[in-house]
Each structure stands twice: as structure tokens, then as C-alpha cells.
Design an enzyme around this catalytic site. Structure first.
Site, PDB file in Angstrom:
ATOM      1  N   LYS A 119       0.823  -1.219   0.000  1.00 50.92           N
ATOM      2  CA  LYS A 119       0.000   0.000   0.000  1.00 50.92           C
ATOM      3  C   LYS A 119       0.856   1.267   0.000  1.00 50.92           C
ATOM      4  O   LYS A 119       0.516   2.241  -0.662  1.00 50.92           O
ATOM      5  CB  LYS A 119      -0.943   0.022   1.208  1.00 50.92           C
ATOM      6  N   LYS A 200     -13.033 -11.179 -10.840  1.00 48.23           N
ATOM      7  CA  LYS A 200     -13.857 -11.313  -9.627  1.00 48.23           C
ATOM      8  C   LYS A 200     -14.826 -10.129  -9.475  1.00 48.23           C
ATOM      9  O   LYS A 200     -14.444  -8.993  -9.751  1.00 48.23           O
ATOM     10  CB  LYS A 200     -12.880 -11.345  -8.438  1.00 48.23           C
ATOM     11  N   LYS A 203     -16.225  -4.797  -5.098  1.00 48.92           N
ATOM     12  CA  LYS A 203     -16.812  -3.525  -4.651  1.00 48.92           C
ATOM     13  C   LYS A 203     -16.264  -2.354  -5.449  1.00 48.92           C
ATOM     14  O   LYS A 203     -16.948  -1.394  -5.714  1.00 48.92           O
ATOM     15  CB  LYS A 203     -16.377  -3.268  -3.196  1.00 48.92           C
TER      16      LYS A 203
HETATM   17  P1  AMP Z   1     -13.427  -7.649   0.162  1.00 48.20           P
HETATM   18  O1  AMP Z   1     -14.725  -7.134  -0.383  1.00 48.20           O
HETATM   19  O2  AMP Z   1     -12.410  -7.852  -0.919  1.00 48.20           O
HETATM   20  O3  AMP Z   1     -12.934  -6.873   1.349  1.00 48.20           O
HETATM   21  O4  AMP Z   1     -13.703  -9.145   0.713  1.00 48.20           O
HETATM   22  C1  AMP Z   1     -14.456  -9.427   1.853  1.00 48.20           C
HETATM   23  C2  AMP Z   1     -14.756 -10.930   1.876  1.00 48.20           C
HETATM   24  O5  AMP Z   1     -15.635 -11.273   0.779  1.00 48.20           O
HETATM   25  C3  AMP Z   1     -13.534 -11.846   1.704  1.00 48.20           C
HETATM   26  O6  AMP Z   1     -13.720 -12.998   2.496  1.00 48.20           O
HETATM   27  C4  AMP Z   1     -13.543 -12.205   0.231  1.00 48.20           C
HETATM   28  O7  AMP Z   1     -12.936 -13.452  -0.037  1.00 48.20           O
HETATM   29  C5  AMP Z   1     -15.044 -12.272  -0.058  1.00 48.20           C
HETATM   30  N1  AMP Z   1     -15.313 -11.897  -1.462  1.00 48.20           N
HETATM   31  C6  AMP Z   1     -15.129 -10.669  -2.027  1.00 48.20           C
HETATM   32  N2  AMP Z   1     -15.487 -10.665  -3.326  1.00 48.20           N
HETATM   33  C7  AMP Z   1     -15.901 -11.930  -3.613  1.00 48.20           C
HETATM   34  C8  AMP Z   1     -16.377 -12.571  -4.807  1.00 48.20           C
HETATM   35  N3  AMP Z   1     -16.537 -11.925  -5.951  1.00 48.20           N
HETATM   36  N4  AMP Z   1     -16.712 -13.888  -4.732  1.00 48.20           N
HETATM   37  C9  AMP Z   1     -16.571 -14.555  -3.559  1.00 48.20           C
HETATM   38  N5  AMP Z   1     -16.117 -14.021  -2.417  1.00 48.20           N
HETATM   39  C10 AMP Z   1     -15.774 -12.725  -2.423  1.00 48.20           C
END
Ligand code: AMP
Ligand code: TRP
Length: 334
Positions: A119, A200, A203
């Protein structure tokens, strides 16, 4: 102290950063797993808002996100009877403990944190908090003497740091902390972007058409699914490599309905993509509508404040005791 089911003996703690509205990917890949874990563990969940301010935030937006995230987790099935859910900054002992731990953490050890290196290399104007953040995370964990910390692989190094800090502190001042272990959550079903199904669903994605957020209105969710990228074939068959779009929709459908991919393939044998997409849209809209209905109930009632106010008392008392113990051992008393 909140009474947990007496058969449940091991405890877990999870921190969630309040960054934007969660996606269908977060729900299927992570929250559904948390909902399962609440029956197996004493579970502490908090919104890591003090971690969020290690980078710039819009204060009013951050405030909204924090409240909305608690309500959304509850709406997704996090049961306030089985979990202690709270907001990190409401428990000032995390920061207090963090300072005492910082004074017991070698600078060199923090410079080895790969997330910090990554970061800080992207933005040279980073704040000191970004550097010391892993110690605050150690405080979050060590305050509660938990057994496991469920995290994605990117946070494993931070949990190991917390464990090392605890080992060193225990050696120097006497037994104070339980040694936590990272519980690496298996990557749940991975949900891909609807427009670019090789990437993937995230957000932070620029193209909103590819991402379903749990608070999107249902008409736009339906539109996004009907407009999802699919291949030129016509068979509803799982083939992640050659049919990433259809395979993604099959995964979404299977995780929501609990049906197997195989049985979905059989159900749609001889039917076209349009019919299948309509089915997926119906299923997702049903699931998300139910979550939104609960969300509205929770966010517009005094239930949310009641839960948070009751829980903060419990966690403040646990963390206060830990802080007092640490102060005593370090000679900080009159
Ligand atoms: P993040 O939004 O990247 O902070 O991820 C928060 C949690 O959601 C983590 O456990 C990720 O592995 C899961 N996660 C985020 N995006 C996905 C996705 N597209 N498919 C499955 N799991 C996800
Ligand atoms: N650092 C974690 C993340 O970015 C969030 C977090 C803060 C956390 N404190 C924690 C996770 C304690 C587990 C335990 O996702």
C-alpha cells in the site's frame, strides 16, 4: 456476559472494514460462511472503522457505511443472539491496548508487513496509522483471548504478528494473552463480474453493470443479470474456462438455492440462455429482496441501537480488564 450455547467452546473474532455496500460476491463467498460458523463458535464480529481511517474517508459517508453495514450483516443472517457484534471505535480500549502493544513491537517487524509495503508503495503520502495498523489489529484480537481469527490469506501475516506480540509480551511480563491462530477461510464460491466474467466481482469495480450490491434496487439487479455476458453457445453447461459467464450464473444459482450444478444443468437441458437468466434473476431478486426487507426493518427500528448498546457494554468490560492487567504488569499505576 452474553450467554453462548454451552456446547460451543472455541471462540472466533472477525473485523470487517466498512468500505462501501457489500456485493453478492461478499455475501456468497464470505457472509454465508460466517452465518454457518456462528453455530460452531462463540463469535465476536466488529466493524473495523478505526482501520478504515488509515486512508482518507468522507466522514458522513463513513458514518453511514458503518451503521448500514451492521444492519446488513444482521439482515444477512448474523444472529445477534449468537454473536457479539459491535463498532470498534465505540470501544476505546482497543486504541489504549494498541499503544501499550506498540511500545512492545519492534519497528523492524512492522516494516516487514507485506500489505504495508504494497500500500505504501502505491501512495507515498501515507499516514503513520497505515504503518501501525497491524498493532491495532493485534489489540483487537488479544483483548478478547480468542482461539481463532478467520481471515483471508492476505491477513494471515497480521494474525501471526499478533501471535508473536503476545508470545513476547507473555514472556516479558507474565502470562497475559491467549495465543491466537489464523483460521484461513477457504475461498468460498468465487463470484465473477457479470460483464467481465473472467474477473472477480468487486466492490471497487468501475463498471457498475457487472456488480450486484445488496442494496441495489431489484429492477436494476434483474437488468444486470439479464444483461450478463454469456458465450455464443446455447447450452446451459458448467465449463468455467470456455463458458465463464454461464458458469458464473450457475454458481450463483447453486449457492443460493442449495441445488447442485448438475441438477441445474439437467433442469435447463434444452432450454435457452434467456430462460436460464430469467430463472437466475428471479432467484437472486427473491434472496436480495428478503435481505433488503429485513435490512429496512432493522435500520428503521431501535433494534440496531439496542443491540449495539448492549454489546458495547460487554466488550468494553472485557477489554478494560485486559488493559488494566497490562498496565499493572507494565508498571503504569500510581
Ligand atoms: P473484500 O470485499 O475484498 O474486502 O472481501 C471481503 C470478503 O468477501 C472476503 O472474504 C472475500 O474473499 C469475499 N469476497 C469478495 N469478493 C468476492 C467474490 N466476488 N466472490 C466470492 N467471495 C468474495
Ligand atoms: N485488517 C482486516 C482487513 O482489512 C480487518 C480487521 C481489523 C481484522 N481488525 C481485525 C480482521 C481483527 C480480523 C481480526 O480485512
Amino acid at each position: 456476559m452474553k450467554e453462548f450455547d454451552s456446547k460451543v467452546t472455541k471462540s472466533i473474532l472477525t473485523g470487517i472494514q466498512p468500505s462501501g455496500v457489500i456485493t453478492l460476491g461478499n455475501y456468497i463467498g464470505a457472509i454465508k460462511q460466517m452465518v454457518k460458523m456462528q453455530d460452531e463458535f462463540k463469535s465476536i464480529i466488529f466493524i473495523a472503522d478505526m482501520h478504515a481511517i488509515t486512508v482518507n474517508q468522507d466522514p458522513s459517508l463513513l458514518h453511514q457505511n458503518i451503521r448500514s453495514l451492521v444492519a446488513l450483516y444482521l439482515a444477512c443472517g448474523i444472529d445477534p443472539e449468537k454473536n457479539i457484534i459491535f463498532i470498534q471505535s465505540e470501544n476505546e480500549y482497543h486504541a489504549n491496548i494498541s499503544w501499550l502493544l506498540e511500545c512492545n513491537t519492534p519497528f523492524g517487524e512492522l516494516t516487514r508487513m507485506t500489505q504495508f509495503k504494497d500500500k505504501s508503495s502505491k501512495n507515498a503520502n501515507f499516514y503513520a496509522g497505515l504503518f501501525t495498523y497491524p498493532v491495532l489489529m493485534a489489540a483487537d484480537i488479544l483483548a478478547y483471548d480468542v482461539d481463532y481469527v478467520p481471515v483471508g490469506i492476505d491477513q494471515k501475516q497480521h494474525v501471526e504478528l499478533a501471535r508473536n506480540i503476545a508470545i513476547r509480551f507473555n514472556k516479558k511480563y507474565g502470562d497475559t494473552f491467549k495465543l491466537p491462530e489464523a483460521y484461513i477461510t477457504k475461498e468460498g464460491t468465487k463470484i465473477m463480474d457479470l460483464v467481465t466474467p473472467t474477473k472477480k466481482m468487486s466492490k471497487s469495480s468501475e463498471n457498475q453493470k457487472g456488480v450486484i450490491r445488496l442494496l441495489d434496487d431489484t429492477a436494476s439487479i434483474r437488468k444486470k443479470i439479464m444483461g450478463a455476458t454469456t458465450d455464443s453457445g446455447c447450452e446451459v453447461k458448467y465449463d468455467a474456462e470456455n463458458k465463464p459467464g454461464i458458469s458464473n450464473l450457475l454458481r450463483i444459482c447453486a449457492s443460493i438455492t442449495g441445488k447442485s450444478i448438475l441438477s441445474l444443468e439437467e433442469e435447463f437441458d434444452g432450454k435457452n440462455y434467456g430462460e436460464f437468466k430469467k430463472y437466475v434473476a428471479d432467484i437472486v431478486v427473491d434472496e436480495v429482496s428478503a435481505i433488503q426487507k429485513k435490512y429496512e426493518e432493522i435500520i428503521n427500528s431501535d433494534q440496531l441501537d439496542k443491540i449495539l448498546d448492549e454489546n458495547i457494554k460487554v466488550v468494553r468490560e472485557i477489554a478494560r480488564k485486559k488493559f488494566m492487567d497490562m498496565k499493572q504488569k507494565m508498571g503504569l499505576y500510581k
